[in-house]
Design a protein around this motif. Structure first.
Motif, mmCIF file in Angstrom:
data_model
loop_
_atom_site.group_PDB
_atom_site.id
_atom_site.type_symbol
_atom_site.label_atom_id
_atom_site.label_comp_id
_atom_site.label_asym_id
_atom_site.label_seq_id
_atom_site.Cartn_x
_atom_site.Cartn_y
_atom_site.Cartn_z
ATOM 1 N N ASP A 46 0.823 -1.214 0.000
ATOM 2 C CA ASP A 46 0.000 0.000 0.000
ATOM 3 C C ASP A 46 0.860 1.269 0.000
ATOM 4 O OD1 ASP A 46 1.016 -0.197 2.491
ATOM 5 O OD2 ASP A 46 -0.906 -0.137 3.562
ATOM 6 N N LYS A 47 2.162 1.100 -0.169
ATOM 7 C CA LYS A 47 3.048 2.287 -0.203
ATOM 8 C C LYS A 47 3.260 2.738 -1.641
ATOM 9 C CE LYS A 47 5.931 1.233 3.703
ATOM 10 N NZ LYS A 47 7.139 0.432 3.809
ATOM 11 N N ARG A 48 2.929 4.009 -1.894
ATOM 12 C CA ARG A 48 3.122 4.572 -3.238
ATOM 13 C C ARG A 48 4.131 5.709 -3.114
ATOM 14 N NH1 ARG A 48 -2.318 6.014 -5.045
ATOM 15 N NH2 ARG A 48 -2.413 3.815 -5.602
ATOM 16 N N VAL A 49 5.216 5.664 -3.880
ATOM 17 C CA VAL A 49 6.223 6.723 -3.809
ATOM 18 C C VAL A 49 6.440 7.310 -5.198
ATOM 19 C CG1 VAL A 49 7.484 5.974 -1.755
ATOM 20 C CG2 VAL A 49 8.030 4.942 -3.962
ATOM 21 N N GLY A 50 6.880 8.553 -5.230
ATOM 22 C CA GLY A 50 7.145 9.195 -6.518
ATOM 23 C C GLY A 50 7.926 10.470 -6.302
ATOM 24 N N MET A 51 8.913 10.714 -7.103
ATOM 25 C CA MET A 51 9.711 11.930 -6.963
ATOM 26 C C MET A 51 10.232 12.444 -8.312
ATOM 27 S SD MET A 51 12.792 10.035 -5.031
ATOM 28 C CE MET A 51 13.852 11.420 -4.775
ATOM 29 N N ALA A 52 10.534 13.728 -8.351
ATOM 30 C CA ALA A 52 11.155 14.326 -9.547
ATOM 31 C C ALA A 52 12.621 13.912 -9.567
ATOM 32 C CB ALA A 52 11.054 15.844 -9.479
ATOM 33 N N VAL A 53 13.106 13.552 -10.741
ATOM 34 C CA VAL A 53 14.464 13.022 -10.857
ATOM 35 C C VAL A 53 15.145 13.577 -12.113
ATOM 36 C CG1 VAL A 53 15.710 10.881 -11.436
ATOM 37 C CG2 VAL A 53 14.004 10.865 -9.608
ATOM 38 N N ALA A 122 2.706 0.731 -10.593
ATOM 39 C CA ALA A 122 3.407 2.007 -10.393
ATOM 40 C C ALA A 122 2.768 3.089 -11.272
ATOM 41 C CB ALA A 122 4.884 1.851 -10.747
ATOM 42 N N PRO A 123 2.530 4.287 -10.689
ATOM 43 C CA PRO A 123 1.876 5.346 -11.453
ATOM 44 C C PRO A 123 2.711 5.886 -12.622
ATOM 45 C CG PRO A 123 1.689 5.753 -9.096
ATOM 46 C CD PRO A 123 2.677 4.643 -9.264
#
Ligand SMILES: Cc1cc2nc3c(=O)[nH]c(=O)nc-3n(C[C@H](O)[C@H](O)[C@H](O)COP(=O)(O)O)c2cc1C
Length: 320
Positions: A46-53, A122-123
């Motif tokens: 249930d963990k969703r992560v996302g970052m600018a790279v 993954a989104p």
């Protein structure tokens, strides 16, 4: 010859040194290499992560491998390393706000953009110019970052122009001035309004003017970043977050610009709000005056009627 005196005859040298002594200056040096911007995401339970790279890079075509690096201290690092997959969305030129959202770790970031889940959940960000669905193949230690290598299982490429991050600020790509054939030095035929070369002429003109004005900015001791911050603060006090949002400068470039302006006495900080001091206001006025003089010099000898006509043509092309 020591490392530090090998450039003593080079007047274009801005700064040099040991990267461990001044980390910010080292970052500015790395920023001389332009990159695109991507959003990298993963879904682990249930963990969703996302970052600018912007550390994303191609590695190998067969097998299809890519890499990127994540700060070991990032709150998302553990999830990216535990997840079996990650997804990369390469941002389009009109997605600065998406980059800002995912660069700030905003807690509602996935509610504020449109996305669709890839095969591993993954989104993938809608509106991006490329999607890469990757299986996490290897993780390497890379100093204060982890280097993640992904095997690309599926890719999709969309129409559009990339968002660029260069010298600490967001930018867009443009044709190289030398591509604008009819406006090369020494070209004999002049492009006409109907000619496709007219658009090249517009691009080259804008690039040429901007390069010429650079010298005037330098003469006033102002960089592109400090000039942008001065012009935003001339409209009123602002927090560092709002400056980041409005100026299209990256966080590091804004912090550098604010430090420089504070040291010069042009900017003051009052309970989180930055504002111009009296001498900051004068600097900004000097810059505006210089811009006006510069324009007048460039247009010397062109009649008012021609300037009015050119302005009408440009307004028309902008759809005004
Ligand atoms: C243009 C841009 C590029 C970035 N590139 C990276 C990168 O390659 N690696 C990284 O760890 N952080 C990078 N960041 C910073 C992260 O996006 C930011 O620290 C993250 O959103 C915060 O999430 P966290 O709290 O999970 O660390 C970048 C930020 C921006 C705006």
């Amino acid at each position: 010859m020591t490392n530090s005196n090998m450039y003593e005859d080079d007047s274009s040298l801005l700064e040099q040194g040991d990267p461990l002594i001044d980390g910010r200056a080292f970052r500015r040096c790395l920023g001389q290499y332009p990159t695109g911007v991507s959003i990298i995401t993963a879904q682990q339970g249930d963990k969703r992560v996302g970052m600018a790279v912007n550390s994303f890079a191609a590695v190998s075509l067969d097998p299809a491998l890519v890499l990127w690096s994540i700060r070991c201290e990032s709150a998302s690092a553990a999830t990216f390393i535990e997840a079996s997959h990650f997804a990369i969305s390469v941002l389009a030129a009109d997605q600065v706000e998406v980059s800002q959202l995912f660069g700030s770790g905003h807690e509602d970031r996935f509610k504020l953009v449109q996305w669709l889940p890839d095969a591993a959940g993954a989104p993938l960000i809608k509106g991006a110019i490329a999607h890469l669905q990757c299986r996490l193949a290897k993780v390497y230690e890379g100093g204060d970052h982890w280097i993640l290598v992904g095997q690309v299982e599926h890719y999709a490429r969309f129409a559009g122009e990339p968002l660029v991050f260069s010298q600490g600020q967001y930018a867009v790509t443009q044709n190289h001035p030398q591509v604008a054939v009819g406006v090369q030095k020494g070209a004999t035929s002049k492009p006409t309004l109907e000619d496709p070369l007219f658009t090249s002429l517009l691009t080259s003109t804008s690039q040429h003017m901007s390069r010429l004005f650079q010298a005037h900015r330098q003469a006033l001791g102002v960089t592109m970043a400090t000039s942008r911050v001065l012009s935003h603060l001339a409209q009123g006090a602002a927090t560092i977050d709002s400056l980041e949002h409005d100026s299209l400068l990256g966080r590091g470039a804004i912090e550098d610009a604010l430090n420089e302006l504070k040291n010069q006495g042009f900017v003051q900080l009052n309970s989180g709000d930055y504002s111009l001091t009296e001498s900051g206001l004068q600097k900004r006025q000097a810059l505006t005056a210089r811009a006006k003089e510069f324009t007048a010099e460039q247009l010397a000898g062109v009649s008012d009627a021609d300037i009015a006509a050119a302005s009408r043509v440009l307004q028309k092309l902008l759809g005004h």
